[in-house]
Design a protein around this motif. Structure first.
Motif, PDB file in Angstrom:
ATOM      1  N   ALA A 177       4.884  -1.530   2.606  1.00  0.00           N
ATOM      2  CA  ALA A 177       4.995  -2.982   2.739  1.00  0.00           C
ATOM      3  C   ALA A 177       4.056  -3.546   3.802  1.00  0.00           C
ATOM      4  CB  ALA A 177       6.430  -3.360   3.060  1.00  0.00           C
ATOM      5  N   LEU A 178       3.190  -2.703   4.365  1.00  0.00           N
ATOM      6  CA  LEU A 178       2.374  -3.161   5.493  1.00  0.00           C
ATOM      7  C   LEU A 178       0.931  -3.396   5.062  1.00  0.00           C
ATOM      8  CD1 LEU A 178       3.677  -0.504   8.012  1.00  0.00           C
ATOM      9  CD2 LEU A 178       4.506  -2.835   7.730  1.00  0.00           C
ATOM     10  N   ASP A 179       0.241  -4.256   5.809  1.00  0.00           N
ATOM     11  CA  ASP A 179      -1.172  -4.445   5.483  1.00  0.00           C
ATOM     12  C   ASP A 179      -1.980  -3.277   6.040  1.00  0.00           C
ATOM     13  OD1 ASP A 179      -2.353  -5.154   8.147  1.00  0.00           O
ATOM     14  OD2 ASP A 179      -0.859  -6.746   7.976  1.00  0.00           O
ATOM     15  N   VAL A 180      -3.234  -3.190   5.620  1.00  0.00           N
ATOM     16  CA  VAL A 180      -4.005  -1.971   5.873  1.00  0.00           C
ATOM     17  C   VAL A 180      -4.177  -1.660   7.353  1.00  0.00           C
ATOM     18  CG1 VAL A 180      -6.076  -0.732   5.206  1.00  0.00           C
ATOM     19  CG2 VAL A 180      -5.234  -2.568   3.776  1.00  0.00           C
ATOM     20  N   MET A 181      -4.369  -2.710   8.160  1.00  0.00           N
ATOM     21  CA  MET A 181      -4.572  -2.472   9.593  1.00  0.00           C
ATOM     22  C   MET A 181      -3.322  -1.845  10.215  1.00  0.00           C
ATOM     23  SD  MET A 181      -7.533  -3.313  10.451  1.00  0.00           S
ATOM     24  CE  MET A 181      -7.403  -3.380  12.226  1.00  0.00           C
ATOM     25  N   VAL A 182      -2.187  -2.472   9.928  1.00  0.00           N
ATOM     26  CA  VAL A 182      -0.928  -1.980  10.487  1.00  0.00           C
ATOM     27  C   VAL A 182      -0.616  -0.605   9.914  1.00  0.00           C
ATOM     28  CG1 VAL A 182       1.502  -2.507  10.793  1.00  0.00           C
ATOM     29  CG2 VAL A 182      -0.143  -4.352  10.685  1.00  0.00           C
ATOM     30  N   GLN A 183      -0.931  -0.439   8.643  1.00  0.00           N
ATOM     31  CA  GLN A 183      -0.733   0.845   7.975  1.00  0.00           C
ATOM     32  C   GLN A 183      -1.437   1.954   8.747  1.00  0.00           C
ATOM     33  OE1 GLN A 183      -1.339   0.230   3.844  1.00  0.00           O
ATOM     34  NE2 GLN A 183      -1.573   2.386   3.397  1.00  0.00           N
ATOM     35  N   ALA A 184      -2.685   1.677   9.128  1.00  0.00           N
ATOM     36  CA  ALA A 184      -3.456   2.667   9.869  1.00  0.00           C
ATOM     37  C   ALA A 184      -2.796   2.983  11.204  1.00  0.00           C
ATOM     38  CB  ALA A 184      -4.879   2.157  10.086  1.00  0.00           C
ATOM     39  N   GLN A 185      -2.314   1.942  11.893  1.00  0.00           N
ATOM     40  CA  GLN A 185      -1.648   2.155  13.186  1.00  0.00           C
ATOM     41  C   GLN A 185      -0.413   3.033  13.025  1.00  0.00           C
ATOM     42  OE1 GLN A 185      -0.535  -1.592  14.839  1.00  0.00           O
ATOM     43  NE2 GLN A 185      -2.647  -2.343  14.932  1.00  0.00           N
ATOM     44  N   VAL A 186       0.386   2.701  12.006  1.00  0.00           N
ATOM     45  CA  VAL A 186       1.633   3.444  11.801  1.00  0.00           C
ATOM     46  C   VAL A 186       1.329   4.903  11.461  1.00  0.00           C
ATOM     47  CG1 VAL A 186       3.609   3.671  10.264  1.00  0.00           C
ATOM     48  CG2 VAL A 186       3.027   1.443  11.198  1.00  0.00           C
ATOM     49  N   LEU A 187       0.338   5.111  10.606  1.00  0.00           N
ATOM     50  CA  LEU A 187      -0.006   6.488  10.231  1.00  0.00           C
ATOM     51  C   LEU A 187      -0.515   7.270  11.433  1.00  0.00           C
ATOM     52  CD1 LEU A 187      -1.676   5.962   6.763  1.00  0.00           C
ATOM     53  CD2 LEU A 187       0.502   7.071   7.252  1.00  0.00           C
ATOM     54  N   ALA A 208       9.685   0.640  15.247  1.00  0.00           N
ATOM     55  CA  ALA A 208      11.046   0.786  15.777  1.00  0.00           C
ATOM     56  C   ALA A 208      11.813   1.803  14.935  1.00  0.00           C
ATOM     57  CB  ALA A 208      11.760  -0.553  15.773  1.00  0.00           C
ATOM     58  N   MET A 209      11.586   1.750  13.636  1.00  0.00           N
ATOM     59  CA  MET A 209      12.218   2.693  12.707  1.00  0.00           C
ATOM     60  C   MET A 209      11.771   4.120  13.036  1.00  0.00           C
ATOM     61  SD  MET A 209      14.354   2.177  10.294  1.00  0.00           S
ATOM     62  CE  MET A 209      14.986   3.722   9.697  1.00  0.00           C
ATOM     63  N   ILE A 210      10.478   4.257  13.372  1.00  0.00           N
ATOM     64  CA  ILE A 210       9.970   5.585  13.738  1.00  0.00           C
ATOM     65  C   ILE A 210      10.616   6.040  15.043  1.00  0.00           C
ATOM     66  CG2 ILE A 210       7.896   6.839  14.475  1.00  0.00           C
ATOM     67  CD1 ILE A 210       6.327   5.061  12.479  1.00  0.00           C
TER      68      ILE A 210
END
Lengths: 299, 322
Positions: B181-191, B160-162
């Protein structure tokens, strides 16, 4: 896709919020008692003119002064033979009106000064807070008396006087909360999106101090009603209006105590106590509802 | 075309005891559609450097000098009014910890609408429509614009911030540790999402992080910061494969490598210097294994080692590009 923000939807949501608010509030016995008393007096004030008129008790052509309670004159008569029961009911109007109006003024001033002071800090803060300190340390009763005497005894002036002498505490509380909120990251983000100071104060700080304003309003209302009674009792009230304070004033100065006319002194006094008590109860209850940390979990 | 050009930018924080030299002589540039990683340990001045670009600093901070140009527009001398129109429209920021960067008492959609209406001439309705579109773009159900931040999961909040960051189609997006602050899976999605948006919209991106793997995956170029200075910069592969500055070497050695031989990740001895009283000469010399007399006396200048690969270290002084 603008249906997402449609009016109907937001009305439903508002209702949902209200229902969940009520489900927490109603678990609070004190709050319920307070709300009940307040609604009782509010209805009384609204419908007073349709319920009663102040009549004089005359028996066989003689005005019955300081008559104890009898049928028809449920609370007896005063020194002019007037019905005290009707007076108490009519008196609720002014008391509640002053309470609401003076509170609105007080909260308005307190909120604006508190937010501006906390948000800008530095010189603005120093200046506004010293100004607030002056209002905090001035003995409010003499100040109110002097102002009421200067402005003259009218209902509008009473409201104004109470309003501008009771905002200092609110301003302090709002300021301290603003100090904490303005350091939150979302305020920084608000700056990053290019919003100005006024925008940030209105859209980000005000909604976040609102629970505090809300809970405080109720307590200030109690003080405002008490102040009105005090001013009237001391003879600074509007002599053309029937108020509980005015009734107490006349009862006291006309010697109701020495005559033993308890029916003249007690009813207005009890009414003031009940209304102030109801506001205080509601204030505590709201504090508990709006501040999850105070909420009891055992129910 | 250069979107952003920063020359010798210096930002100090004023304290009672004196100046904290948070950022000194920072020079950066960013091309359209390019991603630049800004790495360094905590308190190395990464965030200060990024926030200095649009002067979004605490009151006691001062941008002491240097030039900042966004789209050939001078920022260093801009008034508060001008800055406000540049913020979010030209440079948007994705803050670290999206939970805190969203106002908890306002709907997320309303907060996006807020950003839109400051910069674009839009009616409330149009802005709402756009907010819903943006939500679709970041793969959140558009019906959820009505919800409050606490109703979102951590990854959704960051998305949402993005959505909020790209609302006004900025040319540059700064990600201030967007995945910390995100776990690795979510981190990958966000990136992945950021990567996709950057390509679609040809945005320049500055990614602030201390996670080298994030930089390696997403950034074209990288600048390594230590104690308020950029010690090394260059193309990501070059810097990662042939780190020239001892600090970069130590930083990369401290990071476990999942490929190749197993070795014990080595830490850098000592602590970063107090920037209130920074050491003379090279700021890394107290912790540097290869330091010699000159390091504590003279400030090293940037040496161009190869194409666009710069490092500031006395050891490299002789190794001029052939």
């Amino acid at each position: 896709m603008s249906y997402l923000f449609a009016k109907k939807d937001s009305l439903i949501l508002w209702k949902k919020n209200l229902v969940s608010f009520w489900s927490i509030y109603r678990q609070n016995t004190m709050g319920l008692i307070g709300l009940f008393i307040l609604i009782f007096f509010a209805l009384m004030a609204i419908f007073a003119p349709y319920l009663v008129t102040i009549t004089t008790m005359v028996v066989d052509g003689v005005t019955q002064v300081l008559h104890p309670p009898v049928k028809g004159f449920w609370l007896g008569t005063d020194d002019l033979g007037k019905d005290i029961f009707a007076g108490v009911i009519i008196g609720s109007r002014v008391s509640l009106l002053v309470g609401v109006a003076a509170t609105a003024i007080s909260m308005g001033i307190g909120t604006v000064i508190g937010i501006v002071s906390g948000f800008y800090g530095k010189t603005v803060d120093a200046f506004l807070m010293r100004f607030t300190d002056v209002f905090l340390v001035i003995p409010w009763l003499p100040l109110m008396l002097v102002m009421a005497a200067l402005l003259g005894p009218s209902l509008g002036n009473i409201i104004l006087v109470i309003g501008i002498t009771s905002w200092a505490g609110t301003a302090r509380i709002i300021r301290s909360q603003t100090l904490s909120i303005k350091e939150r990251p979302y305020v920084e983000r608000a700056r990053a999106i290019g919003s100005g100071d006024t925008h940030i104060m209105y859209y980000h700080i005000l909604p976040n101090v609102f629970p505090l304003i809300f809970a405080n309003t109720v307590l200030v209302a109690a003080i405002a009603i008490l102040s009105e009674t005090t001013l009237s009792f001391l003879g600074m009230g509007d002599p053309t209006q029937v108020t509980w304070g005015m009734m107490l004033h006349f009862a006291f100065s006309m010697g109701a105590v020495s005559f033993g006319a308890w029916w003249w002194l007690l009813p207005p006094g009890i009414c003031v106590v009940l209304v102030v008590l109801s506001f205080t109860f509601i204030g505590y209850a709201l504090d508990e509802v709006l501040n999850p940390k105070l909420r009891r979990r055992d129910q | 075309m250069k979107l952003l050009e920063v020359q010798n930018m210096t930002t100090y924080y004023k304290l009672k005891e004196g100046y904290v030299r948070a950022c000194e002589n920072i020079s950066l540039h960013l091309e359209q559609g390019e991603a630049l990683g800004l790495v360094g340990e905590s308190a190395s001045g990464k965030t200060t450097a990024a926030l200095s670009l649009i002067k979004l600093l605490p009151e006691n901070a001062q941008v002491m000098g240097g030039s900042i140009r966004i789209n050939n527009r001078d920022i260093a001398g801009a008034s508060e009014e001008e800055l406000r129109s540049i913020r979010w429209k030209e440079i948007a920021i994705i803050f670290q910890g999206a939970m805190n960067a969203l106002n908890p008492v306002r709907r997320i959609g309303a907060q996006i609408v807020e950003a839109l209406r400051i910069h674009e001439k839009m009616t409330e309705k149009e802005a709402c429509y756009r907010a819903a579109e943006l939500f679709e773009k970041v793969e959140i159900d558009p019906a959820r614009v009505r919800e409050y931040p606490h109703e979102f999961s951590g990854g959704m909040r960051q998305r949402a911030m993005i959505a909020m960051a790209i609302a006004c189609s900025p040319k540059i997006v700064i990600g201030d540790e967007p995945t910390t602050a995100l776990d690795v899976m979510v981190q990958a999605q966000v990136l992945q999402l950021l990567e996709q948006l950057r390509r679609e919209r040809q945005m320049g991106m500055i990614l602030i992080t201390h996670d080298l793997s994030v930089v390696g995956e997403t950034c074209d170029r990288v600048a390594v910061m230590y104690a308020g200075r950029i010690v090394e910069s260059g193309l990501t592969e070059t810097v990662f494969e042939k780190p020239a500055h001892p600090y970069t070497q130590a930083l990369i050695a401290a990071f476990p490598n999942i490929e190749g031989e197993r070795y014990l990740a080595s830490s850098i001895p000592g602590n970063p210097p107090n920037l209130l009283y920074p050491p003379a000469g090279c700021r890394f010399h107290e912790r540097c294994g290869q330091a010699y007399a000159r390091c504590s006396e003279e400030e090293p200048l940037a040496v161009e080692l190869s194409n666009r690969h710069n490092a500031s270290c006395h050891l490299l002084q002789g190794r001029v590009r052939i």
